[in-house]
Scaffold this motif. Structure first.
Motif, PDB file in Angstrom:
ATOM      1  N   ASP A   1      -0.202  43.019 -10.155  1.00 47.65           N
ATOM      2  CA  ASP A   1      -1.539  42.731 -10.689  1.00 47.65           C
ATOM      3  C   ASP A   1      -1.889  43.678 -11.838  1.00 47.65           C
ATOM      4  N   ALA A   2      -1.401  44.924 -11.759  1.00 44.84           N
ATOM      5  CA  ALA A   2      -1.706  45.898 -12.805  1.00 44.84           C
ATOM      6  C   ALA A   2      -1.014  45.573 -14.120  1.00 44.84           C
ATOM      7  N   MET A   3       0.024  44.726 -14.084  1.00 45.40           N
ATOM      8  CA  MET A   3       0.761  44.356 -15.300  1.00 45.40           C
ATOM      9  C   MET A   3       0.106  43.200 -16.052  1.00 45.40           C
ATOM     10  N   ILE A   4      -0.818  42.471 -15.396  1.00 45.83           N
ATOM     11  CA  ILE A   4      -1.250  41.175 -15.909  1.00 45.83           C
ATOM     12  C   ILE A   4      -2.240  41.298 -17.063  1.00 45.83           C
ATOM     13  N   GLN A   5      -1.972  40.554 -18.111  1.00 45.67           N
ATOM     14  CA  GLN A   5      -2.897  40.334 -19.220  1.00 45.67           C
ATOM     15  C   GLN A   5      -3.249  38.842 -19.208  1.00 45.67           C
ATOM     16  N   PRO A   6      -4.499  38.462 -18.871  1.00 42.56           N
ATOM     17  CA  PRO A   6      -4.838  37.036 -18.782  1.00 42.56           C
ATOM     18  C   PRO A   6      -4.952  36.394 -20.164  1.00 42.56           C
ATOM     19  N   ALA A   7      -4.672  35.086 -20.224  1.00 39.44           N
ATOM     20  CA  ALA A   7      -4.729  34.357 -21.488  1.00 39.44           C
ATOM     21  C   ALA A   7      -4.960  32.874 -21.211  1.00 39.44           C
ATOM     22  N   THR A   8      -5.290  32.148 -22.259  1.00 36.87           N
ATOM     23  CA  THR A   8      -5.438  30.689 -22.200  1.00 36.87           C
ATOM     24  C   THR A   8      -4.526  30.059 -23.247  1.00 36.87           C
ATOM     25  N   LEU A   9      -4.450  28.736 -23.250  1.00 32.08           N
ATOM     26  CA  LEU A   9      -3.627  28.041 -24.243  1.00 32.08           C
ATOM     27  C   LEU A   9      -4.024  28.418 -25.672  1.00 32.08           C
ATOM     28  N   ALA A  10      -5.320  28.591 -25.897  1.00 32.92           N
ATOM     29  CA  ALA A  10      -5.799  28.889 -27.250  1.00 32.92           C
ATOM     30  C   ALA A  10      -5.322  30.256 -27.748  1.00 32.92           C
ATOM     31  N   ASP A  11      -4.968  31.155 -26.823  1.00 28.89           N
ATOM     32  CA  ASP A  11      -4.505  32.489 -27.215  1.00 28.89           C
ATOM     33  C   ASP A  11      -3.036  32.514 -27.627  1.00 28.89           C
ATOM     34  N   LEU A  12      -2.300  31.453 -27.335  1.00 27.04           N
ATOM     35  CA  LEU A  12      -0.847  31.504 -27.448  1.00 27.04           C
ATOM     36  C   LEU A  12      -0.316  31.698 -28.872  1.00 27.04           C
ATOM     37  N   PRO A  13      -0.872  31.073 -29.896  1.00 26.40           N
ATOM     38  CA  PRO A  13      -0.334  31.351 -31.241  1.00 26.40           C
ATOM     39  C   PRO A  13      -0.380  32.841 -31.583  1.00 26.40           C
ATOM     40  N   ARG A  14      -1.468  33.518 -31.234  1.00 24.68           N
ATOM     41  CA  ARG A  14      -1.574  34.963 -31.487  1.00 24.68           C
ATOM     42  C   ARG A  14      -0.581  35.745 -30.625  1.00 24.68           C
ATOM     43  N   LEU A  15      -0.513  35.419 -29.342  1.00 27.71           N
ATOM     44  CA  LEU A  15       0.362  36.159 -28.435  1.00 27.71           C
ATOM     45  C   LEU A  15       1.837  35.936 -28.766  1.00 27.71           C
ATOM     46  N   GLY A  16       2.172  34.738 -29.219  1.00 20.24           N
ATOM     47  CA  GLY A  16       3.548  34.463 -29.627  1.00 20.24           C
ATOM     48  C   GLY A  16       3.978  35.366 -30.764  1.00 20.24           C
ATOM     49  N   ALA A  17       3.086  35.566 -31.736  1.00 17.69           N
ATOM     50  CA  ALA A  17       3.399  36.457 -32.856  1.00 17.69           C
ATOM     51  C   ALA A  17       3.484  37.905 -32.389  1.00 17.69           C
ATOM     52  N   GLU A  18       2.612  38.297 -31.462  1.00 18.40           N
ATOM     53  CA  GLU A  18       2.586  39.687 -30.989  1.00 18.40           C
ATOM     54  C   GLU A  18       3.848  40.048 -30.210  1.00 18.40           C
TER      55      GLU A  18
END
Length: 330
Positions: free
Chosen positions: A297-314
């Motif tokens: 649980d301490a590792m988790i960073q929550p996200a939604t589909l809309a966040d994915l283009p940014r997270l993919g680049a990161e």
């Protein structure tokens, strides 16, 4: 009825663009089982597939997402029935076949694994391919003789997805864990997962001329490859093993055969994509039993589909710490 999916399109000029779009079930690819997806996650391959593809994506438009967990909505295979909880990793789903970045997915029954008791779909995606690979790596080390008390176990790329789970697993199993990271700010995070020693990347990242150094490590989960893996091989204890799971530091291996010949070191290749079903079930069972859920649980960073283009680049820039859990219905 329509539902949301992250669709990647390729323009005539070869550039890609990803956006959340409404699609219908009849647009899904062929398969035996339709799954109502609860969660997915973000891996390095996902970053490639959201962006330029990295040679992984064959056809556009495309739905990335190499992992997902959810509930069977419809099945033509007797092994699964509506209501069953399932998890999928690998099999080139999200690359050659539409993946988990959608509220529904249709896949072959052979690619699925029943979700083990004691693990939620959210926790399964906090694990994902990265954690599944880490478990395979630890199992391989154990199968080749690693036991608690043998000495410290090295984890390279420790703050990444595979590394984070490997640190938590090894610590929970009673091992001393030495975590290699190039990001000093992650030291407290790694200690919270159970690392007993933080090894700065620059301390172990250069090739040296000596094929053998002092025996230091009883085992290693290596997510880096390249010069670091070559250096680590010369630091392994007699008969110890390295599980090779990644190539963040390069695909080359500027090493010699001396550690294999004079110390009996084993270099174990870990593939998570085409793993046989029985070993998948074994690994997921071990994850449910051995991975501390509070550490997960301490590792988790929550996200939604809309966040994915940014997270993919990161993630392609090495800027993701721990595990991203994507709520596809959020």
């Amino acid at each position: 009825m329509s539902f949301n999916a992250l669709i990647v399109e390729k323009n005539d000029d070869g550039k890609t663009h990803a956006a959340v779009t409404q699609i219908t079930e009849d647009q899904l690819p062929a398969g035996d089982v339709t799954v109502a997806v609860d969660y997915s996650t973000v891996n390095y391959k996902d970053g490639l597939c959201i962006g330029p593809g990295g040679g992984l994506v064959r056809n556009y438009p495309h739905v990335p997402g190499i992992d997902f967990a959810g509930t069977v909505a419809a099945s033509d295979d007797p092994r699964y029935k509506p209501g069953d909880k399932v998890v999928l990793t690998g099999w080139r789903v999200g690359e050659a076949h539409w993946g988990g970045y959608a509220q529904k997915a249709r896949v072959k029954a052979d690619w699925l694994v029943p979700l083990p008791d004691g693990l939620s779909t959210r926790q399964a995606m906090a694990v994902g391919t990265a954690g599944f690979t880490a478990m395979l790596a630890v199992m391989a080390l154990e199968d080749h003789g690693l036991k608690a008390g043998n000495g410290p176990v090295l984890v390279t790329g420790a703050a990444g997805g595979v590394g984070s789970v490997a640190v938590a697993l090894l610590a929970a199993l009673g091992h001393e864990v030495a975590a290699v990271t190039g990001r000093p700010e992650t030291a407290d995070y790694l200690r919270s997962l159970g690392a007993t020693q933080i090894v700065p990347r620059e301390q172990i990242n250069e090739t040296i001329k000596r094929p053998l150094e002092s025996e230091m490590w009883a085992g290693c989960v290596d997510a880096v490859g390249g010069a670091m893996l070559a250096r680590v091989l010369g630091q392994m204890k007699y008969g110890a093993s390295v599980s090779a799971v990644g190539l963040a530091g390069g695909a080359g291996l500027p090493a010699t055969v001396v550690p294999f010949l004079l110390r009996g070191v084993n270099l174990l290749g870990i593939d998570s994509v085409m793993q046989p079903y029985d070993n998948r079930v074994r690994a997921w069972g071990r994850i449910a039993r051995d991975l501390p859920m509070d550490k997960l649980d301490a590792m988790i960073q929550p996200a939604t589909l809309a966040d994915l283009p940014r997270l993919g680049a990161e993630i392609l820039k090495g800027q993701i710490k721990g595990r991203v859990v994507v709520d596809v219905n959020g």
